[in-house]
Structure formats: structure tokens, C-alpha cells
Design a protein around this motif. Structure first.
Motif, PDB file in Angstrom:
ATOM      1  N   CYS A 203     -17.715  13.105  19.061  1.00  0.00           N
ATOM      2  CA  CYS A 203     -18.312  14.336  18.532  1.00  0.00           C
ATOM      3  C   CYS A 203     -18.636  14.160  17.062  1.00  0.00           C
ATOM      4  CB  CYS A 203     -17.346  15.495  18.729  1.00  0.00           C
ATOM      5  SG  CYS A 203     -17.674  16.387  20.212  1.00  0.00           S
ATOM      6  N   THR A 204     -19.426  13.142  16.738  1.00  0.00           N
ATOM      7  CA  THR A 204     -19.927  12.963  15.373  1.00  0.00           C
ATOM      8  C   THR A 204     -21.436  12.802  15.446  1.00  0.00           C
ATOM      9  OG1 THR A 204     -19.610  10.565  15.509  1.00  0.00           O
ATOM     10  CG2 THR A 204     -17.831  11.853  14.500  1.00  0.00           C
ATOM     11  N   LYS A 205     -22.082  13.033  14.319  1.00  0.00           N
ATOM     12  CA  LYS A 205     -23.540  12.928  14.282  1.00  0.00           C
ATOM     13  C   LYS A 205     -24.007  11.534  14.700  1.00  0.00           C
ATOM     14  CE  LYS A 205     -24.809  16.471  10.934  1.00  0.00           C
ATOM     15  NZ  LYS A 205     -23.634  16.959  10.213  1.00  0.00           N
ATOM     16  N   GLU A 206     -23.258  10.505  14.294  1.00  0.00           N
ATOM     17  CA  GLU A 206     -23.726   9.137  14.534  1.00  0.00           C
ATOM     18  C   GLU A 206     -23.391   8.615  15.929  1.00  0.00           C
ATOM     19  OE1 GLU A 206     -21.808  10.091  12.022  1.00  0.00           O
ATOM     20  OE2 GLU A 206     -22.664   9.441  10.105  1.00  0.00           O
ATOM     21  N   ALA A 207     -22.523   9.286  16.689  1.00  0.00           N
ATOM     22  CA  ALA A 207     -22.171   8.777  18.029  1.00  0.00           C
ATOM     23  C   ALA A 207     -23.446   8.718  18.875  1.00  0.00           C
ATOM     24  CB  ALA A 207     -21.128   9.676  18.686  1.00  0.00           C
ATOM     25  N   PRO A 208     -23.720   7.567  19.487  1.00  0.00           N
ATOM     26  CA  PRO A 208     -24.999   7.380  20.197  1.00  0.00           C
ATOM     27  C   PRO A 208     -24.968   7.949  21.613  1.00  0.00           C
ATOM     28  CG  PRO A 208     -23.767   5.358  20.251  1.00  0.00           C
ATOM     29  CD  PRO A 208     -22.904   6.346  19.511  1.00  0.00           C
ATOM     30  N   ILE A 292     -11.283  20.162  19.157  1.00  0.00           N
ATOM     31  CA  ILE A 292     -12.544  19.758  18.522  1.00  0.00           C
ATOM     32  C   ILE A 292     -13.516  20.932  18.526  1.00  0.00           C
ATOM     33  CG2 ILE A 292     -14.547  18.218  18.738  1.00  0.00           C
ATOM     34  CD1 ILE A 292     -12.612  16.104  19.881  1.00  0.00           C
ATOM     35  N   GLY A 293     -14.010  21.288  17.335  1.00  0.00           N
ATOM     36  CA  GLY A 293     -14.872  22.473  17.252  1.00  0.00           C
ATOM     37  C   GLY A 293     -16.164  22.245  16.505  1.00  0.00           C
ATOM     38  N   ASP A 294     -16.476  20.992  16.130  1.00  0.00           N
ATOM     39  CA  ASP A 294     -17.735  20.763  15.396  1.00  0.00           C
ATOM     40  C   ASP A 294     -18.190  19.325  15.569  1.00  0.00           C
ATOM     41  OD1 ASP A 294     -15.914  19.404  13.877  1.00  0.00           O
ATOM     42  OD2 ASP A 294     -16.447  20.325  11.970  1.00  0.00           O
ATOM     43  N   ILE A 295     -19.369  19.058  15.008  1.00  0.00           N
ATOM     44  CA  ILE A 295     -19.973  17.719  15.130  1.00  0.00           C
ATOM     45  C   ILE A 295     -20.351  17.240  13.723  1.00  0.00           C
ATOM     46  CG2 ILE A 295     -21.799  16.356  16.253  1.00  0.00           C
ATOM     47  CD1 ILE A 295     -21.995  18.719  18.339  1.00  0.00           C
ATOM     48  N   PRO A 296     -19.359  16.785  12.966  1.00  0.00           N
ATOM     49  CA  PRO A 296     -19.631  16.339  11.595  1.00  0.00           C
ATOM     50  C   PRO A 296     -20.140  14.893  11.573  1.00  0.00           C
ATOM     51  CG  PRO A 296     -17.318  16.094  12.092  1.00  0.00           C
ATOM     52  CD  PRO A 296     -17.950  16.643  13.342  1.00  0.00           C
ATOM     53  N   SER A 297     -20.518  14.406  10.391  1.00  0.00           N
ATOM     54  CA  SER A 297     -20.785  12.966  10.260  1.00  0.00           C
ATOM     55  C   SER A 297     -19.430  12.255  10.260  1.00  0.00           C
ATOM     56  CB  SER A 297     -21.523  12.677   8.949  1.00  0.00           C
ATOM     57  OG  SER A 297     -20.647  12.882   7.857  1.00  0.00           O
ATOM     58  N   CYS A 298     -19.474  10.946  10.487  1.00  0.00           N
ATOM     59  CA  CYS A 298     -18.203  10.184  10.472  1.00  0.00           C
ATOM     60  C   CYS A 298     -17.552  10.271   9.104  1.00  0.00           C
ATOM     61  CB  CYS A 298     -18.468   8.726  10.839  1.00  0.00           C
ATOM     62  SG  CYS A 298     -18.894   8.513  12.567  1.00  0.00           S
TER      63      CYS A 298
END
Ligand code: NAD
Length: 327
Positions: A203-208, A292-298
Motif C-alpha cells: 500500500c505505497t505509491k511506488e508498489a507496482p 492500514i488506512g492510506d497509500i503514502p510514498s515509501c
């Protein structure tokens, strides 16, 4: 926050992104390593050893920080040329390897001859002790909360981590159920030198992976996982979906891997991440999705975890000690 593993691995923060089939690709690995934690490329996500060599070069083009390659040793539907994957890792100059699953002893002489630091991820204290005996440098102990292959002993981290630390002389990383600063403090209190996270890094911006899967994790809670392949002694924690429930039914009917295999195949699981259809195949997720409640950058995630851990130690926990001392 320096610990034994930050020094051994040459990283800033005691946080490791563990191997994840189809997720541990160069973009995520480089983002985690650039954030000062340890990114881990999943070796078997690459279809051939040659493709793994190229993917390792892609990571190197995106970060000059340390990173690891995961080599998982578990039953698979098709034979895996492990010796060739191992050669690709060594000849690419990788300095840290995360082995996972079965005993990595067949690979240890070559990894050690190449000066590689080996982290072995396992799910019982007795396997951790065996890993220490065969020369691994660090054990990553994976509690029952974890995503993917949980083992068969079902011991949650609160017991498994200190029980393992008590039996080992090498450093231990706590894995399974970690996703925030509170978890990092708890892991350190239990005797670990850092944490390993998988689901949280999905759950991160960079996860493909597709945004719909990241959102499903944000929307999900701690009850949204289930165990499949228990009847085959290869238990795996996956998202609770109509498909995973139907696999459990097949197991209850006594079906073996010949019948179940096509439904649990990793190739279908890859499609889930590509298309974003949660019912398109089996996909792994840990109980920590309830936190987990958001999708931040790593970078945002790693820095937040460390900052929250430090303020928890210096704030609430210190105050509790002072209050006790004053009483
Ligand atoms: P796959 O398509 O070969 O198999 C799908 C699932 O069935 C996997 O969980 C596998 O362990 C299980 N399986 C296959 N044959 C089995 C047998 N004879 N008995 C019991 N269970 C059996 O798997 P894949 O997704 O293509 O992955 C390839 C390999 O990587 C597998 O060994 C898998 O377990 C492993 N893996 C790695 C990670 C990681 O983080 N690196 C995560 C999940 C799985």
C-alpha cells in the motif's frame, strides 16, 4: 534509530521490505532503499534467471543504496532452476540475500563464498535455530499474522519473536503483522533488531500493483484473510474472497494439488495485481491490513514509522517510567 541490523546491512532505519511474489520489482525496491530501509527484489517474480539479472541492473540504475534479493524455497507447480537463479544473484554482485521457506543449506556455501549476507525468513524457532547452525547471518522470524506462507505451527509474533530471540545468538528481524511505529517499538521491546513488512509496502505509491488492490487493502480489516493449502501442509494466508473460500471447500472434499493447482496458480495471482480484480486469482495479504488506512510514498511511510516509534519511546513510554519512579 541504529540497531545491529542497520549496521550489518548498511541501512539508515531498522526496516526491511520482505520478498513478495509479483510485488517485489525494481520500482518498489529502489523506493524503499532510497528511503533508507532495505528494499528486496523477489527473485522468482522474474520468469528466468536472465530476466532477474536485468531486473537487478534496473534496481542498480535507480538506487546506490543497499538492497536484497529474495529466493523462496517452497513447492511450486513448475520446477524452478534454483542453481541458475542463485548464479544470477551472485554474478550480479548482490550483497544481501533473503532466503525464505525451506532450509537454504544447499545454497549457503556459494552465498558465503561470494561474501553475501544471508537473511533467512522462517516461521518456527526450531527452523531459526537450524538456520543459525548452517551459517545464516540474520533470521527474519515470521509470525502467524503474516501474509503468504505462515507455516503449520500457528504461533503469533508476540510469542514467536521473543521465543526465537531467546534461542539465537545471531540478530532477529520481526516479521508478520508490522505496519507502523507502534509495531516497530513492540518488535524492539521483544528483542528484535528491526521489522520486516510486506503488506504495508504493497500500500505505497511506488508498489507496482493495481490501485484497486491497494484500495481493497485500505478498505479491508484484520478479519479479511484466510488460510489455504492447509491440507497440503503448505498453508498460505491470502485475501478472504469467494475464490479462496472455494479453495478451502475443495480441500475439505479431499482434492490434491492436481485439482487445486490451476486455481491457486501464481500466474493467476499476477493477473490480480495487473488488472485489479480481487477475484481474478489468489493473492496474499496479512492481518496487518486492519491497521492500514492510506497509500503514502515509501519515503513518507518509512519516515513516519521511525518518527512515530521515537516519539512513542520518548513520550508515552518514558512518561510511564517517570510516573512509576515518582510514585
Ligand atoms: P505456483 O504457481 O508454482 O504455485 C501456487 C501455490 O501453490 C504456491 O503457494 C505454491 O507454494 C503452491 N504449491 C505448488 N505446488 C505445490 C505442491 N506440490 N504442494 C503444495 N503446494 C504447492 O507459485 P508462484 O506464485 O508461481 O510462485 C513460485 C514460487 O514462489 C512458489 O514456490 C511460491 O510458493 C513462492 N512464493 C514466493 C513468495 C515470495 O515472497 N518470494 C511469495 C509467495 C510464493
Amino acid at each position: 534509530m541504529q540497531t545491529v541490523i542497520t549496521k550489518m546491512l548498511g541501512i539508515e532505519h531498522p526496516i526491511v521490505q520482505g520478498g513478495m511474489q509479483w510485488v517485489g520489482r525494481a520500482e518498489l525496491v529502489a523506493a524503499v532503499s532510497n528511503a533508507g530501509a532495505l528494499g528486496t527484489l523477489t527473485g522468482l517474480t522474474q520468469p528466468t534467471p536472465e530476466a532477474l539479472r536485468s531486473e537487478i541492473e534496473r534496481v542498480k540504475s535507480m538506487t546506490d543504496r543497499p538492497f536484497a534479493v529474495n529466493l523462496t524455497l517452497l513447492p511450486s507447480l513448475k520446477p524452478i532452476p534454483y542453481d541458475e537463479y542463485r548464479a544470477a544473484i551472485i554474478e550480479s554482485g548482490v550483497k544481501i540475500v533473503e532466503t525464505a521457506g525451506n532450509n537454504p543449506s544447499a545454497h549457503m556455501p556459494a552465498f558465503k563464498a561470494a561474501g553475501i549476507t544471508v537473511i533467512h525468513k522462517c516461521t518456527t524457532a526450531r527452523h531459526a535455530l537450524k538456520a543459525q547452525q548452517i551459517g545464516v547471518d540474520i533470521v527474519s522470524i515470521d509470525g502467524f499474522e503474516c501474509a503468504g506462507h505462515v507455516g503449520e505451527d500457528d504461533i503469533p509474533g508476540l510469542i514467536l519473536i521473543p521465543a526465537t530471540v531467546a534461542q539465537l545468538s545471531i540478530p532477529v528481524i520481526a516479521s508478520g503483522g508490522f505496519g507502523d511505529g507502534r509495531g516497530l517499538v513492540a518488535a524492539l521491546a521483544l528483542g528484535a533488531e528491526g521489522i520486516n513488512m510486506g503488506t504495508r509496502f504493497m500500500c505505497t505509491k511506488e508498489a507496482p500493483i493495481h490501485d484497486k488492490i491497494k484500495q481493497a487493502i485500505v478498505d479491508g480489516n484484520e478479519t479479511g484473510t484466510t488460510l489455504i493449502l492447509r491440507s497440503l501442509r503448505n498453508s498460505s494466508r491470502v485475501a478472504r474472497t469467494a475464490l479462496s473460500e472455494s479453495i478451502i471447500d475443495m480441500e475439505k472434499q479431499g482434492m490434491g494439488i492436481e485439482q487445486i493447482g490451476p486455481h491457486v496458480s501464481g500466474l493467476k495471482g499476477r493477473g490480480v495485481y495487473e488488472v485489479g480484480d480481487t477475484e481474478g486469482g489468489i493473492w496474499s495479504v496479512g492481518m496487518v491490513q486492519g491497521l492500514i488506512g492510506d497509500i503514502p510514498s515509501c519515503a513518507e511511510l518509512v519516515h513516519r514509522i521511525v518518527a512515530d516509534a521515537e516519539s512513542l519511546i520518548e513520550g508515552r513510554l518514558s512518561r510511564l517510567c517517570k510516573t512509576a519512579a515518582a510514585a
